[in-house]
Design a protein around this motif. Structure first.
Motif, mmCIF file in Angstrom:
data_model
loop_
_atom_site.group_PDB
_atom_site.id
_atom_site.type_symbol
_atom_site.label_atom_id
_atom_site.label_comp_id
_atom_site.label_asym_id
_atom_site.label_seq_id
_atom_site.Cartn_x
_atom_site.Cartn_y
_atom_site.Cartn_z
ATOM 1 N N VAL A 1 0.748 13.886 -11.643
ATOM 2 C CA VAL A 1 1.656 15.035 -11.524
ATOM 3 C C VAL A 1 1.083 16.056 -10.538
ATOM 4 N N GLU A 2 -0.218 16.308 -10.678
ATOM 5 C CA GLU A 2 -0.881 17.250 -9.768
ATOM 6 C C GLU A 2 -0.829 16.755 -8.327
ATOM 7 N N ARG A 3 -1.023 15.424 -8.174
ATOM 8 C CA ARG A 3 -0.968 14.833 -6.830
ATOM 9 C C ARG A 3 0.432 14.985 -6.241
ATOM 10 N N ASN A 4 1.449 14.687 -7.075
ATOM 11 C CA ASN A 4 2.828 14.811 -6.589
ATOM 12 C C ASN A 4 3.169 16.256 -6.245
ATOM 13 N N GLU A 5 2.686 17.176 -7.086
ATOM 14 C CA GLU A 5 2.929 18.590 -6.812
ATOM 15 C C GLU A 5 2.248 19.015 -5.512
ATOM 16 N N SER A 6 1.038 18.488 -5.303
ATOM 17 C CA SER A 6 0.311 18.804 -4.067
ATOM 18 C C SER A 6 1.051 18.253 -2.855
ATOM 19 N N LEU A 7 1.551 16.984 -2.999
ATOM 20 C CA LEU A 7 2.306 16.382 -1.893
ATOM 21 C C LEU A 7 3.582 17.159 -1.612
ATOM 22 N N LEU A 8 4.246 17.583 -2.710
ATOM 23 C CA LEU A 8 5.473 18.358 -2.558
ATOM 24 C C LEU A 8 5.183 19.692 -1.870
ATOM 25 N N LYS A 9 4.090 20.301 -2.288
ATOM 26 C CA LYS A 9 3.699 21.572 -1.685
ATOM 27 C C LYS A 9 3.390 21.398 -0.200
ATOM 28 N N LEU A 10 2.663 20.311 0.116
ATOM 29 C CA LEU A 10 2.351 20.026 1.514
ATOM 30 C C LEU A 10 3.623 19.782 2.325
ATOM 31 N N GLN A 11 4.578 19.060 1.696
ATOM 32 C CA GLN A 11 5.839 18.789 2.370
ATOM 33 C C GLN A 11 6.615 20.079 2.621
ATOM 34 N N GLU A 12 6.601 20.957 1.596
ATOM 35 C CA GLU A 12 7.269 22.237 1.752
ATOM 36 C C GLU A 12 6.621 23.060 2.864
ATOM 37 N N GLN A 13 5.278 23.049 2.882
ATOM 38 C CA GLN A 13 4.560 23.768 3.931
ATOM 39 C C GLN A 13 4.881 23.189 5.301
ATOM 40 N N GLU A 14 4.987 21.852 5.363
ATOM 41 C CA GLU A 14 5.323 21.192 6.619
ATOM 42 C C GLU A 14 6.737 21.558 7.062
ATOM 43 N N ASN A 15 7.663 21.607 6.085
ATOM 44 C CA ASN A 15 9.045 21.984 6.411
ATOM 45 C C ASN A 15 9.110 23.431 6.907
ATOM 46 N N ILE A 16 8.352 24.299 6.219
ATOM 47 C CA ILE A 16 8.314 25.706 6.634
ATOM 48 C C ILE A 16 7.752 25.821 8.050
ATOM 49 N N LYS A 17 6.697 25.022 8.287
ATOM 50 C CA LYS A 17 6.084 25.022 9.614
ATOM 51 C C LYS A 17 7.081 24.551 10.668
ATOM 52 N N LYS A 18 7.834 23.485 10.321
ATOM 53 C CA LYS A 18 8.832 22.971 11.259
ATOM 54 C C LYS A 18 9.911 24.012 11.518
ATOM 55 N N GLU A 19 10.343 24.690 10.432
ATOM 56 C CA GLU A 19 11.362 25.727 10.587
ATOM 57 C C GLU A 19 10.855 26.862 11.471
ATOM 58 N N LYS A 20 9.592 27.259 11.211
ATOM 59 C CA LYS A 20 8.997 28.314 12.038
ATOM 60 C C LYS A 20 8.903 27.874 13.487
ATOM 61 N N ASN A 21 8.519 26.616 13.673
ATOM 62 C CA ASN A 21 8.432 26.087 15.041
ATOM 63 C C ASN A 21 9.802 26.067 15.711
ATOM 64 N N ALA A 22 10.823 25.682 14.897
ATOM 65 C CA ALA A 22 12.179 25.645 15.451
ATOM 66 C C ALA A 22 12.649 27.051 15.815
ATOM 67 N N VAL A 23 12.383 28.010 14.925
ATOM 68 C CA VAL A 23 12.757 29.402 15.195
ATOM 69 C C VAL A 23 12.027 29.914 16.436
ATOM 70 N N GLN A 24 10.744 29.570 16.510
ATOM 71 C CA GLN A 24 9.957 30.000 17.660
ATOM 72 C C GLN A 24 10.465 29.359 18.947
ATOM 73 N N TRP A 25 10.843 28.065 18.836
ATOM 74 C CA TRP A 25 11.377 27.370 20.010
ATOM 75 C C TRP A 25 12.664 28.035 20.482
ATOM 76 N N LEU A 26 13.542 28.356 19.523
ATOM 77 C CA LEU A 26 14.796 29.029 19.889
ATOM 78 C C LEU A 26 14.516 30.387 20.511
ATOM 79 N N ALA A 27 13.550 31.100 19.938
ATOM 80 C CA ALA A 27 13.196 32.418 20.494
ATOM 81 C C ALA A 27 12.628 32.274 21.899
ATOM 82 N N ASP A 28 11.792 31.250 22.083
ATOM 83 C CA ASP A 28 11.224 31.010 23.417
ATOM 84 C C ASP A 28 12.308 30.655 24.424
ATOM 85 N N GLU A 29 13.252 29.797 23.989
ATOM 86 C CA GLU A 29 14.352 29.413 24.883
ATOM 87 C C GLU A 29 15.226 30.611 25.228
#
Length: 268
Positions: A182-210
């Motif tokens: 359960v802890e491992r799955n929660e950690s993976l989920l958290k990492l996935q959420e962090q990765e999604n947030i990072k992707k969203e931030k990158n996308a927002v930054q890309w749009l801002a840069d464009e």
């Protein structure tokens, strides 16, 4: 040098034997060294708190060593395996008392998992004490009392309690494994959420840069157009000045020509 001082004035250097501790496995193997009971007591009383496995089979350990182990088990929080195979632990009246002490401590132990007492000369009374103590113990999953004077009823009772403890231990391991999963799955989920947030931030930054690039392009284009207009305006003004100067020159030339004609007429 590590020295153990007993109740008398004698002291025993145990540094040589403690140097045999394998710190990778947290184990000490002193099997078949024919060590004396007094040295066994000194070694046990000097053991580090991190030791997990203790192999003492094939020595001359008796009541003193066994009593020291009984004291150790009351407060130790790391030792999981002890082997005393082929030691005369039950010799004499003190041996019987030390077996009873060990049994009492065994009933209180919450850490020890396996204890081997094969060929230790344990009496009916000692086996009975171990059997009764095991009824209060919920963590021991292995108690080897082979080749001792043990009543069939005590042997059966020990077997049943060990089976119960083993089942409970397996259940605990399953719960721990499930908790880790359960802890491992929660950690993976958290990492996935962090990765999604990072992707969203990158996308927002890309749009801002464009957007910034487009705005910069527009600014540059506007400046270029303004510069072109200023040049055209300056060129137009310059041409107007040149035309005006040319007209003024022509007018002056024409006026001068008229004056010359008038002067000629007067002379005539």
């Amino acid at each position: 040098m590590m020295v153990y001082r007993g109740e008398g004035e004698n002291s025993i250097d145990v540094s040589h034997w403690l140097s045999k501790i394998d710190h990778k496995t947290c184990s000490l193997d002193l099997r078949n060294q024919l060590l004396s009971d007094g040295l066994g007591e000194a070694i046990v009383r000097s053991l580090p708190a991190t030791l997990v496995v203790l192999e003492l089979g094939g020595n001359n350990f008796s009541s003193m060593t066994l009593s020291a182990l009984a004291v150790l088990l009351r407060h130790n929080t790391s030792l999981q395996h002890i082997s005393l195979d082929s030691n005369p632990v039950n010799s004499g009246n003190k041996g019987i008392e030390s077996v009873n002490m060990l049994a009492e401590s065994l009933g209180e132990s919450k850490v020890l998992r396996t204890l081997s007492l094969k060929r230790c000369g344990i009496s009916l009374q000692g086996c009975s004490a171990l059997s009764k103590a095991l009824q209060r113990n919920t963590t021991l999953v292995g108690l080897d009392i082979e080749c001792n004077n043990c009543a069939e009823s005590d042997a059966l009772s020990i077997k049943e309690q060990l089976s119960h403890n083993s089942k409970q231990y397996c259940d605990e391991l399953a719960v721990e494994a499930n908790a880790r999963e359960v802890e491992r799955n929660e950690s993976l989920l958290k990492l996935q959420e962090q990765e999604n947030i990072k992707k969203e931030k990158n996308a927002v930054q890309w749009l801002a840069d464009e957007k910034a690039k487009r705005e910069e392009s527009r600014r540059v284009e506007i400046e270029r157009q303004q510069l072109k207009e200023r040049k055209e305006h300056a060129y137009k003004q310059r041409m107007e000045q040149i035309n005006m100067m040319e007209e003024e020159r022509k007018a002056a030339t024409k006026k001068k020509g008229k004056k010359g004609k008038k002067a000629k007429k007067k002379k005539k």
